[in-house]
Motif scaffolding. Structure first.
Motif, PDB file in Angstrom:
ATOM      1  N   CYS A  36       0.842  -1.208   0.000  1.00 43.59           N
ATOM      2  CA  CYS A  36       0.000   0.000   0.000  1.00 43.59           C
ATOM      3  C   CYS A  36       0.873   1.253   0.000  1.00 43.59           C
ATOM      4  N   SER A  37       1.970   1.211   0.742  1.00 48.02           N
ATOM      5  CA  SER A  37       2.877   2.355   0.813  1.00 48.02           C
ATOM      6  C   SER A  37       3.526   2.631  -0.533  1.00 48.02           C
ATOM      7  N   HIS A  38       3.997   1.570  -1.198  1.00 48.08           N
ATOM      8  CA  HIS A  38       4.723   1.745  -2.458  1.00 48.08           C
ATOM      9  C   HIS A  38       3.816   2.072  -3.637  1.00 48.08           C
ATOM     10  N   CYS A  39       2.523   1.875  -3.468  1.00 45.99           N
ATOM     11  CA  CYS A  39       1.599   2.139  -4.576  1.00 45.99           C
ATOM     12  C   CYS A  39       0.620   3.273  -4.270  1.00 45.99           C
ATOM     13  N   GLY A  40       0.813   3.944  -3.140  1.00 44.31           N
ATOM     14  CA  GLY A  40      -0.019   5.102  -2.828  1.00 44.31           C
ATOM     15  C   GLY A  40      -1.439   4.779  -2.413  1.00 44.31           C
ATOM     16  N   LEU A  41      -1.684   3.561  -1.947  1.00 46.57           N
ATOM     17  CA  LEU A  41      -3.035   3.164  -1.534  1.00 46.57           C
ATOM     18  C   LEU A  41      -3.215   3.479  -0.049  1.00 46.57           C
ATOM     19  N   VAL A  42      -3.385   4.757   0.252  1.00 49.43           N
ATOM     20  CA  VAL A  42      -3.413   5.204   1.642  1.00 49.43           C
ATOM     21  C   VAL A  42      -4.646   4.703   2.371  1.00 49.43           C
ATOM     22  N   GLN A  43      -5.827   4.865   1.768  1.00 56.86           N
ATOM     23  CA  GLN A  43      -7.063   4.443   2.440  1.00 56.86           C
ATOM     24  C   GLN A  43      -7.070   2.940   2.702  1.00 56.86           C
ATOM     25  N   GLU A  44      -6.592   2.168   1.698  1.00 64.33           N
ATOM     26  CA  GLU A  44      -6.521   0.711   1.884  1.00 64.33           C
ATOM     27  C   GLU A  44      -5.552   0.363   3.007  1.00 64.33           C
ATOM     28  N   GLY A  45      -4.413   1.064   3.038  1.00 63.61           N
ATOM     29  CA  GLY A  45      -3.430   0.816   4.076  1.00 63.61           C
ATOM     30  C   GLY A  45      -3.973   1.102   5.466  1.00 63.61           C
ATOM     31  N   LEU A  46      -4.686   2.223   5.601  1.00 62.05           N
ATOM     32  CA  LEU A  46      -5.289   2.573   6.886  1.00 62.05           C
ATOM     33  C   LEU A  46      -6.323   1.532   7.308  1.00 62.05           C
ATOM     34  N   ARG A  47      -7.073   1.029   6.324  1.00 61.02           N
ATOM     35  CA  ARG A  47      -8.100   0.016   6.631  1.00 61.02           C
ATOM     36  C   ARG A  47      -7.462  -1.278   7.112  1.00 61.02           C
ATOM     37  N   TYR A  48      -6.401  -1.711   6.431  1.00 58.15           N
ATOM     38  CA  TYR A  48      -5.742  -2.961   6.839  1.00 58.15           C
ATOM     39  C   TYR A  48      -5.060  -2.805   8.196  1.00 58.15           C
ATOM     40  N   PHE A  49      -4.539  -1.615   8.476  1.00 52.16           N
ATOM     41  CA  PHE A  49      -3.904  -1.377   9.771  1.00 52.16           C
ATOM     42  C   PHE A  49      -4.929  -1.500  10.905  1.00 52.16           C
ATOM     43  N   ARG A  50      -6.153  -0.983  10.652  1.00 54.75           N
ATOM     44  CA  ARG A  50      -7.234  -1.110  11.650  1.00 54.75           C
ATOM     45  C   ARG A  50      -7.674  -2.566  11.777  1.00 54.75           C
ATOM     46  N   THR A  51      -7.749  -3.257  10.625  1.00 49.25           N
ATOM     47  CA  THR A  51      -8.156  -4.672  10.615  1.00 49.25           C
ATOM     48  C   THR A  51      -7.190  -5.532  11.436  1.00 49.25           C
ATOM     49  N   MET A  52      -5.941  -5.202  11.335  1.00 47.60           N
ATOM     50  CA  MET A  52      -4.894  -5.962  12.041  1.00 47.60           C
ATOM     51  C   MET A  52      -5.172  -6.029  13.537  1.00 47.60           C
ATOM     52  N   THR A  53      -5.587  -4.902  14.107  1.00 49.64           N
ATOM     53  CA  THR A  53      -5.793  -4.857  15.555  1.00 49.64           C
ATOM     54  C   THR A  53      -7.217  -5.250  15.958  1.00 49.64           C
ATOM     55  N   ARG A  54      -8.194  -4.753  15.209  1.00 54.38           N
ATOM     56  CA  ARG A  54      -9.584  -4.919  15.638  1.00 54.38           C
ATOM     57  C   ARG A  54     -10.174  -6.288  15.313  1.00 54.38           C
ATOM     58  N   ASP A  89       8.734  -1.538 -22.547  1.00 56.69           N
ATOM     59  CA  ASP A  89       8.086  -0.665 -23.545  1.00 56.69           C
ATOM     60  C   ASP A  89       7.854   0.747 -23.024  1.00 56.69           C
ATOM     61  N   GLY A  90       8.812   1.259 -22.257  1.00 62.50           N
ATOM     62  CA  GLY A  90       8.721   2.641 -21.786  1.00 62.50           C
ATOM     63  C   GLY A  90       7.847   2.853 -20.566  1.00 62.50           C
ATOM     64  N   ILE A  91       7.427   1.771 -19.933  1.00 62.69           N
ATOM     65  CA  ILE A  91       6.552   1.871 -18.751  1.00 62.69           C
ATOM     66  C   ILE A  91       7.186   1.110 -17.594  1.00 62.69           C
ATOM     67  N   CYS A  92       7.020   1.645 -16.381  1.00 62.20           N
ATOM     68  CA  CYS A  92       7.524   0.956 -15.186  1.00 62.20           C
ATOM     69  C   CYS A  92       6.365   0.421 -14.363  1.00 62.20           C
ATOM     70  N   SER A  93       6.567  -0.740 -13.780  1.00 65.93           N
ATOM     71  CA  SER A  93       5.527  -1.403 -12.987  1.00 65.93           C
ATOM     72  C   SER A  93       5.095  -0.574 -11.784  1.00 65.93           C
ATOM     73  N   CYS A  94       5.962   0.349 -11.310  1.00 64.68           N
ATOM     74  CA  CYS A  94       5.613   1.139 -10.125  1.00 64.68           C
ATOM     75  C   CYS A  94       4.618   2.250 -10.448  1.00 64.68           C
ATOM     76  N   GLY A  95       4.336   2.461 -11.747  1.00 58.63           N
ATOM     77  CA  GLY A  95       3.409   3.512 -12.121  1.00 58.63           C
ATOM     78  C   GLY A  95       3.944   4.899 -11.814  1.00 58.63           C
ATOM     79  N   ASP A  96       5.286   5.005 -11.712  1.00 58.60           N
ATOM     80  CA  ASP A  96       5.972   6.266 -11.415  1.00 58.60           C
ATOM     81  C   ASP A  96       5.608   6.831 -10.055  1.00 58.60           C
ATOM     82  N   TYR A  97       5.083   5.971  -9.164  1.00 57.94           N
ATOM     83  CA  TYR A  97       4.787   6.445  -7.807  1.00 57.94           C
ATOM     84  C   TYR A  97       6.046   6.307  -6.966  1.00 57.94           C
ATOM     85  N   TRP A  98       6.586   7.431  -6.542  1.00 60.51           N
ATOM     86  CA  TRP A  98       7.867   7.426  -5.839  1.00 60.51           C
ATOM     87  C   TRP A  98       7.647   7.419  -4.336  1.00 60.51           C
TER      88      TRP A  98
END
Length: 616
Positions: A354-372, A607-616
């Motif tokens: 989630c961190s490397h792909c910019g999925l902030v809301q998903e990351g926050l949800r999984y972090f809550r799921t981990m504990t709750r 072919d000129g594209i990176c798998s990371c989607g240019d998310y740094w």
């Protein structure tokens, strides 16, 4: 037999128990009771041995009750058998209580309880009992030296290990094979390879155990080639490797990112008959993933006849490392649907994806799921992933709030994440705060924090501040880690550094780089000189970017490998934004897939594209 007695029943019970015929042993014991024959200490030792093999804790506890009623529990021989029974079931409380209540003890009693505590990770209790044992009159040669050495090895306590070694020499127990093997393991894990090899070479018999101990010791300490050389020697000596050996050498090939070597080890695993072993399969899966061959990882997982949480975690981690967040989350959900309870490792991979792909809301949800939902307590590394995720997306206030609410202080990794994200988002104020926190730490792993802060100032053109950071760095005696990359060509690793122009084929590499530069310019590539962090002329900056280590490695691969074949480059530091942009264009020009594994993640260029989607 026309007549039977207690002796014949005992012989049969113990015989069945030793041969693993547990149900037969217990049946004979029950017959013995019905016929009214009086059991002896040998009877109960055999029955408890059968209970261990039968994996029946309740039955063993019934025997314990029967022993109390018949008065045999006070017999040291029977008491030791009970201790062994409880230790095999990790019943630490019951074993400790029994030991304290035993009226008579011997050396075996101490050996069993010390080993029980050691297996359960209760090292202080084991050490305390070992000290107590030394003041008894029991045979010192039979002390649990191997167990105590394993504790020293696990906690990397060289001084303790040397003290145990000295005691083993005095009692001549060091000549025993199991003690010798443990000494090799202890010295190897503590990084004292000269001592480890000396003892290893002096062993009367070198089985798989000491070979694996010294190989894993080298690999754990980062001496991967030495570990692989020993594995070759082990193979030539016709000593059979086991799953622990394969796990170590697979780790070595993984760290060297040598796919060809990993495939050779894969064939070894198949020939050795360990392919069906879930742990060997998981180690192979991890190796392929970290060598950039995610397709092989997925295929291996699909063919696994048995899967456990380790194999699922290996697959989830493989997708996360290769920047495929969708596949990471899909694999996680499939694992849960398959009935496996996710652990802290599972969530760490998910949060990293989630961190490397910019999925902030998903990351926050999984972090809550981990504990709750899963009742897992987040560790420092989970918080570090969350801080990294929030900072990467520019949500610095939330990241600072999370660090304030954590049950522990932010460490070097967290502040480094903040600092790196500040560089990306040009947040100089928070960058200075993060840098102050890092620079005030007594020990830093490397110069990364100083380099990041220097780069922030350099990108802003504040060269005076760059000088101040470099001066502070010199005062603390911290040296900048040189950037280098390596590429595997014809089963050999070739290492390149931007500062090393002595490669025998450097002239060919230069020509290839110049040719690519002209083609890249036609494709619209423009150098990002903010990545050339030196106060020099603009043309010199552009020229220096051409010779970053990963570009040298790619150019060498182009002149050394068949046209169209994929290229895998491993880099010790994080790739800069200019190299990322350049390699995208290069992949389009040469029509090859280029995989770059930097210190943070994998980037798959095609072919000129990176798998990371240019998310740094």
């Amino acid at each position: 037999m026309p007549e039977r007695d207690s002796v014949s029943f005992n012989a049969l019970i113990n015989g069945f128990a030793k041969d693993g015929l547990t149900e037969d042993a217990i049946t004979i014991f029950l017959q013995m009771q019905k016929l009214g024959f009086k059991p002896s200490d040998f009877t109960f030792a055999g029955v408890l041995s059968a209970a261990i093999r039968l994996n029946d804790l309740a039955f063993g506890q019934q025997i314990h009750g029967f022993l109390v009623k018949t008065g045999f529990v006070g017999n040291v021989f029977v008491g030791n058998a009970l201790l062994d029974f409880y230790s095999k079931y990790d019943c630490l409380v019951e074993a400790g209580k029994l030991f304290d209540e035993m009226p008579d003890l011997d050396g075996i009693s101490y050996n069993v309880i010390i080993t029980c505590y050691a297996w359960s990770g209760q090292h202080e209790e084991a050490i305390s009992l070992f000290r107590e044992l030394q003041f008894t009159g029991f045979n010192r040669r039979q002390f649990p030296f191997a167990t105590m050495l394993s504790i020293a090895a696990n906690v990397l306590d060289l001084r303790m290990g040397q003290q145990i070694h000295s005691l083993a020499i005095v009692t001549t127990a060091d000549s025993e094979l199991v003690v010798g093997n443990s000494l090799v393991d202890m010295y190897a894990k503590c990084g004292r390879f000269e001592e480890a090899e000396k003892i290893f070479r002096s062993l009367a018999k070198r089985s798989t155990v000491p070979w694996t101990a010294i190989i894993s010791g080298y690999v754990q300490r980062g001496f991967h080639e030495e570990g692989l050389n020993l594995f070759n020697e082990m193979h030539k000596a016709s000593v059979r490797a086991d799953q622990a050996t394969f796990a170590s050498i697979l780790k070595a090939s993984t760290n060297l990112a040598s796919l060809s070597l990993g495939k050779q080890i894969h064939s070894f695993v198949i020939r050795s008959g360990y392919m069906s072993n879930v742990f060997s399969g998981s180690a192979l899966l991890d190796m392929y993933a970290k060598c950039g061959s995610i397709e092989d990882s997925i295929q291996l997982f699909q063919y696994m006849s048995e899967r456990n949480i380790v194999s699922w975690n290996a697959l989830i981690s493989a997708h996360a490392q290769n920047g495929d967040a969708k596949a990471t989350l899909d694999s996680f959900e499939k694992m849960v649907q398959s009935g496996f309870q996710p652990d802290s490792v599972s969530f760490l991979s998910v949060l990293s994806a989630c961190s490397h792909c910019g999925l902030v809301q998903e990351g926050l949800r999984y972090f809550r799921t981990m504990t709750r939902i899963h009742n897992l307590v987040p560790k420092k590394e989970h918080y570090a992933s969350m801080v990294d995720m929030l900072c990467r997306s520019g949500r610095f206030n939330e990241a600072e709030k999370l660090m304030d609410e954590m049950p522990f202080d932010p460490d070097e990794i967290m502040w480094s994440s903040v600092l790196n994200s500040c560089r990306i988002h040009k947040n100089q104020e928070l960058a200075r705060k993060a840098a102050d926190q890092l620079f005030s730490m007594e020990v830093l792993r490397d110069a990364a924090a100083y380099v990041s802060m220097s780069n922030i100032y350099a990108a802003a053109g504040q060269w005076d501040n760059v000088g101040k950071v470099k001066k502070a760095m010199r005062e603390r005696g911290i040296r900048k880690v040189p950037a280098y990359s390596w590429v595997e060509i014809r089963h050999k690793l070739h290492v390149f550094s931007a500062n090393d122009m002595l490669h025998p084929q450097m002239e060919e590499i230069r020509k290839k780089i110049e040719m690519l530069s002209k083609q890249m310019e036609k494709e619209g590539y423009k150098p990002d000189t903010s990545c050339a962090l030196h106060d020099v002329d603009e043309n010199i900056k552009i020229e220096s970017l051409k010779y970053h280590s990963e570009r040298l490695a790619i150019a060498f691969a182009l002149i050394s490998t068949p046209e169209g074949s994929p290229i895998l480059v491993i880099k010790n530091l994080r790739a800069c934004t200019d190299c990322h942009a350049a390699i995208k264009v290069i992949s389009k020009i040469i029509r090859r897939e280029i995989t770059v594994r930097d210190s943070s993640r994998f980037h798959h260029f095609k072919d000129g594209i990176c798998s990371c989607g240019d998310y740094w």
